[in-house]
Design a protein around this motif. Structure first.
Motif, PDB file in Angstrom:
ATOM      1  N   LEU A   1     -50.115 128.180 -48.091  1.00  0.00           N
ATOM      2  CA  LEU A   1     -50.564 127.174 -49.047  1.00  0.00           C
ATOM      3  C   LEU A   1     -49.641 125.954 -49.070  1.00  0.00           C
ATOM      4  O   LEU A   1     -49.964 124.949 -49.701  1.00  0.00           O
ATOM      5  CB  LEU A   1     -50.663 127.781 -50.448  1.00  0.00           C
ATOM      6  CG  LEU A   1     -51.699 128.891 -50.613  1.00  0.00           C
ATOM      7  CD1 LEU A   1     -51.638 129.474 -52.011  1.00  0.00           C
ATOM      8  CD2 LEU A   1     -53.095 128.403 -50.282  1.00  0.00           C
ATOM      9  N   SER A   2     -48.516 126.060 -48.391  1.00  0.00           N
ATOM     10  CA  SER A   2     -47.554 124.959 -48.319  1.00  0.00           C
ATOM     11  C   SER A   2     -47.628 124.210 -47.003  1.00  0.00           C
ATOM     12  O   SER A   2     -46.812 123.332 -46.738  1.00  0.00           O
ATOM     13  CB  SER A   2     -46.132 125.509 -48.500  1.00  0.00           C
ATOM     14  OG  SER A   2     -46.019 126.197 -49.709  1.00  0.00           O
ATOM     15  N   ALA A   3     -48.603 124.566 -46.176  1.00  0.00           N
ATOM     16  CA  ALA A   3     -48.717 123.960 -44.849  1.00  0.00           C
ATOM     17  C   ALA A   3     -49.553 122.683 -44.902  1.00  0.00           C
ATOM     18  O   ALA A   3     -50.410 122.515 -45.766  1.00  0.00           O
ATOM     19  CB  ALA A   3     -49.346 124.959 -43.875  1.00  0.00           C
ATOM     20  N   ASN A   4     -49.307 121.798 -43.984  1.00  0.00           N
ATOM     21  CA  ASN A   4     -50.099 120.580 -43.849  1.00  0.00           C
ATOM     22  C   ASN A   4     -51.487 120.935 -43.362  1.00  0.00           C
ATOM     23  O   ASN A   4     -51.671 121.987 -42.783  1.00  0.00           O
ATOM     24  CB  ASN A   4     -49.413 119.638 -42.864  1.00  0.00           C
ATOM     25  CG  ASN A   4     -48.201 118.987 -43.494  1.00  0.00           C
ATOM     26  OD1 ASN A   4     -48.220 118.687 -44.675  1.00  0.00           O
ATOM     27  ND2 ASN A   4     -47.164 118.783 -42.716  1.00  0.00           N
ATOM     28  N   PRO A   5     -52.495 120.135 -43.577  1.00  0.00           N
ATOM     29  CA  PRO A   5     -52.414 118.741 -43.972  1.00  0.00           C
ATOM     30  C   PRO A   5     -52.377 118.520 -45.488  1.00  0.00           C
ATOM     31  O   PRO A   5     -52.112 117.416 -45.935  1.00  0.00           O
ATOM     32  CB  PRO A   5     -53.689 118.139 -43.392  1.00  0.00           C
ATOM     33  CG  PRO A   5     -54.676 119.255 -43.450  1.00  0.00           C
ATOM     34  CD  PRO A   5     -53.871 120.506 -43.203  1.00  0.00           C
ATOM     35  N   ASN A   6     -52.656 119.542 -46.281  1.00  0.00           N
ATOM     36  CA  ASN A   6     -52.712 119.363 -47.738  1.00  0.00           C
ATOM     37  C   ASN A   6     -51.887 120.427 -48.442  1.00  0.00           C
ATOM     38  O   ASN A   6     -52.434 121.351 -49.040  1.00  0.00           O
ATOM     39  CB  ASN A   6     -54.163 119.437 -48.213  1.00  0.00           C
ATOM     40  CG  ASN A   6     -55.034 118.413 -47.545  1.00  0.00           C
ATOM     41  OD1 ASN A   6     -54.728 117.242 -47.574  1.00  0.00           O
ATOM     42  ND2 ASN A   6     -56.103 118.861 -46.921  1.00  0.00           N
ATOM     43  N   PRO A   7     -50.574 120.312 -48.395  1.00  0.00           N
ATOM     44  CA  PRO A   7     -49.742 121.353 -48.999  1.00  0.00           C
ATOM     45  C   PRO A   7     -49.823 121.344 -50.525  1.00  0.00           C
ATOM     46  O   PRO A   7     -49.709 120.293 -51.153  1.00  0.00           O
ATOM     47  CB  PRO A   7     -48.335 120.996 -48.530  1.00  0.00           C
ATOM     48  CG  PRO A   7     -48.384 119.518 -48.302  1.00  0.00           C
ATOM     49  CD  PRO A   7     -49.781 119.226 -47.823  1.00  0.00           C
ATOM     50  N   ILE A   8     -50.043 122.521 -51.105  1.00  0.00           N
ATOM     51  CA  ILE A   8     -50.000 122.645 -52.559  1.00  0.00           C
ATOM     52  C   ILE A   8     -48.545 122.663 -53.009  1.00  0.00           C
ATOM     53  O   ILE A   8     -48.189 122.062 -54.016  1.00  0.00           O
ATOM     54  CB  ILE A   8     -50.729 123.919 -53.020  1.00  0.00           C
ATOM     55  CG1 ILE A   8     -52.215 123.820 -52.699  1.00  0.00           C
ATOM     56  CG2 ILE A   8     -50.519 124.156 -54.505  1.00  0.00           C
ATOM     57  CD1 ILE A   8     -52.998 125.093 -52.983  1.00  0.00           C
ATOM     58  N   TYR A   9     -47.706 123.355 -52.245  1.00  0.00           N
ATOM     59  CA  TYR A   9     -46.291 123.505 -52.599  1.00  0.00           C
ATOM     60  C   TYR A   9     -45.416 122.898 -51.525  1.00  0.00           C
ATOM     61  O   TYR A   9     -45.811 122.781 -50.364  1.00  0.00           O
ATOM     62  CB  TYR A   9     -45.929 124.983 -52.766  1.00  0.00           C
ATOM     63  CG  TYR A   9     -46.796 125.667 -53.785  1.00  0.00           C
ATOM     64  CD1 TYR A   9     -46.624 125.415 -55.142  1.00  0.00           C
ATOM     65  CD2 TYR A   9     -47.804 126.541 -53.405  1.00  0.00           C
ATOM     66  CE1 TYR A   9     -47.440 126.022 -56.089  1.00  0.00           C
ATOM     67  CE2 TYR A   9     -48.620 127.149 -54.345  1.00  0.00           C
ATOM     68  CZ  TYR A   9     -48.439 126.875 -55.682  1.00  0.00           C
ATOM     69  OH  TYR A   9     -49.247 127.463 -56.614  1.00  0.00           O
ATOM     70  N   ARG A  10     -44.211 122.527 -51.910  1.00  0.00           N
ATOM     71  CA  ARG A  10     -43.223 122.079 -50.934  1.00  0.00           C
ATOM     72  C   ARG A  10     -42.650 123.331 -50.284  1.00  0.00           C
ATOM     73  O   ARG A  10     -42.050 124.175 -50.963  1.00  0.00           O
ATOM     74  CB  ARG A  10     -42.153 121.247 -51.628  1.00  0.00           C
ATOM     75  CG  ARG A  10     -42.731 119.956 -52.181  1.00  0.00           C
ATOM     76  CD  ARG A  10     -41.757 119.026 -52.873  1.00  0.00           C
ATOM     77  NE  ARG A  10     -40.365 119.325 -52.713  1.00  0.00           N
ATOM     78  CZ  ARG A  10     -39.472 119.201 -53.687  1.00  0.00           C
ATOM     79  NH1 ARG A  10     -39.828 118.802 -54.893  1.00  0.00           N
ATOM     80  NH2 ARG A  10     -38.211 119.478 -53.478  1.00  0.00           N
ATOM     81  N   PRO A  11     -42.821 123.507 -48.973  1.00  0.00           N
ATOM     82  CA  PRO A  11     -42.460 124.768 -48.318  1.00  0.00           C
ATOM     83  C   PRO A  11     -41.004 125.173 -48.480  1.00  0.00           C
ATOM     84  O   PRO A  11     -40.691 126.354 -48.587  1.00  0.00           O
ATOM     85  CB  PRO A  11     -42.820 124.543 -46.848  1.00  0.00           C
ATOM     86  CG  PRO A  11     -43.051 123.096 -46.686  1.00  0.00           C
ATOM     87  CD  PRO A  11     -43.357 122.526 -48.030  1.00  0.00           C
TER      88      PRO A  11
END
Length: 183
Positions: A126-136
């Motif tokens: 869920l932290s992956a691009n292109p639209n990350p919800i969280y900062r990894p």
């Protein structure tokens, strides 16, 4: 969403139809235009009252009709609320998938780590691009040691205390610009 008068325009549904067609992390409700919906012509006092209540409006900003600011009645941004619920659902799916793919998940360090690793993998996905919800770089799943698990939890075959933290990627809804002019 606040409406100055009952218009029957269903502005909330219009906004949700625009937003729910996209993945969480790919949208923010602020600055969205709702085709066919009339804006509220608010006084300064009405705007202040609505902002004080942390409500959202459909109003004129810079000559454009836009949703601002996209908050829920509890003051949370709509996209944040959706991201949290989306995350909870994906973590539940991950844990259920672990149980379905394994004949048994032992109540030992390996079984605990299997579940914790699944939770972490979900959060990183869920932290992956292109639209990350969280900062990894902020995703942390708290370790659980089998020796620290309460015997009562082991007796009822429940792993409790799974905890994680992460910082939302967030969105920018405004900007402040300053400059200096000289002759």
């Amino acid at each position: 969403m606040f409406a100055q008068k009952h218009t029957g325009d269903h502005r909330e549904f219009e906004l949700l139809s625009l937003m729910l067609a996209k993945e969480p992390g790919a949208w923010s409700p602020a600055w969205k235009q709702l085709p066919g919906i009339s804006n509220d012509d608010l006084t300064t006092g009405e705007e202040g009252f609505i902002q004080g209540k942390a409500w959202s409006t459909y109003t004129d900003m810079g000559g454009q009709n836009v949703v601002f600011e996209g908050k829920t009645p509890n003051g949370e941004f709509l996209d944040t609320t959706f991201a949290i619920h989306f995350t909870e659902a994906r973590i539940q799916e991950t844990i259920i998938g672990i149980f379905l793919r394994n004949d048994i998940v032992l109540y030992d360090q390996g079984g605990i780590d299997l579940i914790l690793t699944g939770v972490q993998a979900t959060l990183l996905r869920l932290s992956a691009n292109p639209n990350p919800i969280y900062r990894p770089e902020t995703v942390v799943v708290t370790p659980i040691l089998v020796d620290d698990v309460d015997d009562a939890d082991k007796a009822i075959r429940r792993l409790t205390g799974i905890a994680w933290t992460a910082k939302l990627s967030g969105a920018i809804h405004g900007a402040t610009v300053s400059g200096t002019v000289t002759l």
